[in-house]
Write an enzyme that holds these catalytic residues in place. Structure first.
Site: not given
Lengths: 498, 498
Positions: B149, B206-207, B210-211, B230, B267, B362
């Site tokens: 995507k 990503g965040s 989202g994950g 991740e 990250c 974070e």
């Protein structure tokens, strides 16, 4: 007889497990192996009272229990050997290069244990997949404490074996808390264990409903944890044409024995047979029905399992286009023999099977269904539409295999073990075994619960960067004191690092 | 500019991926490696227009993009090499023994690909962890088709690179459908992909929000699938006393560079520093603040990330007992430079930190917080209460390490990579790397997304029992035609089987 542990007692047990973990996680591989071997010795030396207790709780005959005890001892010893060999740690080392811009760091990767593991054992393997069974052995090998929830159907057996583990722990000086034995008929006990923040993984063998519930709880946690649930399988058998034509009777006899082995109470019992309509399938079916009719099976494990067997089989038989190939009578229908079931064989069309998910479900017990296909395309469709399985079996000649590559790929795609021309029952305890499969056969197809690779379920990789070699875990030290295989700069070697 | 793909288009892409899978899954390791190398070649040969496009979309300077492109090419080539070496298949063979009662079967285990994989790339690595990045490369190596995507923040870059993959596929004769490039600003596109029954795994960088959403969707499926997400990390740094006393200024300077590297958008950016109150910590803090103040950072990736940075940093600074150590002014606060943030350094007590989960989160960007402890017990409590991390760093002398074994065990327990006396930024692409960690750093701590072991994420074990050796996959054939390392009857060897 045994009362459920209280919430406070369970919290205390998890706390003790965590405290023990802080010590045991740094145990050498050799010391972990000693502990496993000590449990094996306790089991070897325990008196035959165990068989009396377990037979009374499970209806399993003594001969079977003696075999299963030997298997359990073998598991403990072979996982101990594998633990010491250290290959399961999959050590990877990439050495530094200070000439490069930017400098390349020294990196060394091994596995580190996850933390306390909860084990829910199986009713059908009171020794080998229960209190001191494969999950417990592999968690100890990985460096994790274990909390076993005693199986409600064999609490006395579980208590007996728990005491053997306590005794082995004491003899080895293994920290108190490395093992706990929890009673809980109420589902809340299992839920408290799985949801506890200091529990880091779960092992389970049993029903889909039970396993999925544990998975759901684990996912609802603030920190989700891995659940290794083995949840059943119908173990389809594909009867390819040339092979079936060659000897339908012999094939039928071989599978009649496999279906009824252990009263059909094995997770690898073949439950679905797929073949093309024709004389050979008729001969196979007739022979299988006759063989099953003449097989006198023993008692089922307990009343709940027997009731579920009758209900699930009846439900399957009531579906559209399902024929009952054996008279469905319980000739021993009196109170004494209530647990001794009749083997049941049914038959249906591929069309009916493809349309009806009920027919895809496992019926735990000596039941099987024959799925009749009118052409090769229907066989392929059945293979494509099967859910995840522990095993799939192909009965085929070399010509059959060569002519059906596409079908075989489809079959591979849904199972963890693919078997040629023999029965799926009998799960060999070796590293090359895969006992697990795509969902819903197991909750995590990347791992298996039989063979020493099961150890890997309870550990995760950790990389040490730029670390002082004297303070690294032994398996990562430059001189390779454990003399294990390691991948150093992409090459497998036992050599030390200069 | 790019319109979202329709539901029908996505269904079609997944169907094509499945069709391609039925062919590509049987590709030899060498042919898979050829495909990866062909993508690397396309990337190597593409024109510099790529940098113009990507720089415009991401604000990343060309020098950084050139490095990242080289890294991406290296990844593709090194995963190709690892794919061909075949060690990742972890082949296990246990040979038959017909003398035994019952006979011991021949069992051979390898890895089989899971099926089509959906990849959601990272905004901060438009090449290395995006369209042709680590997830895509490892899925192709494992034998899986990939549907990427396109990241909404760099759709043009993604399209450019997708075309390179299409071109490589065509040159290698790789089946159409092995790669698809999907546009979807609407979350429904991602959801449709993850929920599709023919999608078998997901890679994401990503965040946390989202994950975790992807993980939830994957678990809601009839057949849950693995998600390798991740999701961020604060990468704590523990400043042990003797080391800190030795040279607080040098340590501060080293970390100032690490915090601001890439505008803090890595990250592995160190976000939390833990030390004991005293003169050395004061010197460290003062130096770090001065260094950060004098560092001019570049532009952030996009407006959304810059806004989130300002909001999250402001929120952290507003918590009780949090001191701002740098003036929080945006001197470049005009439209042109809106994306250039000020580094922010804050400080708090261990007590405040332990009580306030907001301070554990974070803050993506050049922000860090110093946690001041009044004694060793507080340092230990902070370590025990940290969530899962990608990395933890320990600044320590040998004496420090020897005096803090318990602390170091706690730190190990929460991270995937543990670093001694250097910075966590800079993630080396080698097999010994572990890039992943306990939840919430990643959704599955048993795997990592950097280094060739990432290939293992997209495959599962399958055991062949009693199989005809001529029809086995090459890696399992008796003669070992691939000349790979295999474990035969518990011994690692390249020897053929007699």
């Amino acid at each position: 007889m045994f009362t459920d542990n209280t919430t406070a007692e369970i919290d205390e047990a998890v706390q003790q497990a965590w405290d023990a973990f802080t010590i045991y996680r740094n145990y050498s591989l050799a010391k972990r192996a000693d502990f496993l071997r000590a449990i094996a010795t306790e089991l070897e030396n325990c008196n035959d009272e165990l068989f009396t207790i377990t037979s009374a709780e499970t209806n399993l005959p003594e001969a079977r229990l003696r075999n299963e005890k030997a298997r359990t001892i073998f598991q403990l010893n072979s996982y101990a050997d594998a633990c010491e060999r250290g290959n399961w740690l999959d050590v990877k080392i990439d050495t530094a290069n200070n000439e490069r811009t930017p400098p390349k760091p020294d990196l060394r990767k091994t596995l580190t244990p996850l933390g306390p593991v909860v084990v829910f054992g199986a009713s059908n393997f009171p020794f080998a997949y229960s209190t001191a069974g494969g999950d417990t052995a592999s968690a100890f090998a990985a460096g994790c404490p274990v909390l076993v929830k005693a199986h409600p159907a064999h609490e006395k057996t579980s208590t007996f074996i728990a005491n053997l583990i306590f005794s082995a722990a004491q003899k080895c000086g293994v920290p108190k808390g490395m093992f706990a034995h929890i009673y809980g008929k109420d589902f809340k006990v299992g839920k408290q264990l799985v949801m506890h923040p200091n529990i880091k993984a779960v092992g389970f063998t049993g029903s889909y409903i039970g396993g999925k519930q544990l998975v759901n709880w684990a996912n609802e946690r603030k920190e989700p944890i891995p659940v290794f649930a083995e949840m059943g399988s119908t173990n389809p058998v594909f009867l390819l044409q040339e092979k079936l034509n060659n000897d339908p009777e012999a094939i039928a006899k071989m599978f009649a024995a496999s279906i009824t082995l252990g009263v059909g109470q094995f997770c690898t019992k073949p439950g679905i047979f797929v073949g093309m309509e024709g004389d050979s399938l008729i001969t196979f079916t007739t022979t299988l029905a006759a063989e099953l009719k003449n097989t006198s099976v023993g008692l089922m494990l307990h009343k709940g399992i027997e009731t579920a067997y009758q209900q699930n089989a009846t439900n399957a038989l009531q579906q559209q286009d399902v024929k009952n190939l054996l008279e469905f009578t319980n000739q021993n229908d009196n109170l004494e023999n209530k647990l001794s079931p009749t083997p049941i064989l049914s038959s249906t069309t591929a069309k009916a099977f493809l349309q009806n998910p009920i027919l895809h479900k496992e019926v735990f017990g000596p039941y099987a269904i024959i799925v009749r296909c009118i052409n090769e395309e229907e066989v392929l469709q059945v293979a494509k539409n099967l859910e995840g399985q522990l095993t799939s079996t192909i009965m085929a000649t070399l010509t059959d295999l060569q002519n059906n590559e596409n079908l075989i790929d489809c079959i591979k795609n849904c199972c963890g073990r693919i078997i040629l021309n023999t029965v799926p029952t009998g799960v060999e305890v070796v590293e090359a075994m895969q006992h697990g499969g795509p969902f819903p056969a197991s909750s995590d197809s990347r791992f298996g619960s039989v063979g020493a690779d099961a150890i890997k379920r309870f550990a995760r990789p950790i990389a040490y960067q730029n670390w002082d070699t004297t303070l690294l875990p032994d398996e990562l030290k430059s001189e390779n004191p454990l003399q294990i295989w390691r991948t150093v700069n992409n090459e497998l070697t036992k050599a030390p690092i200069n």
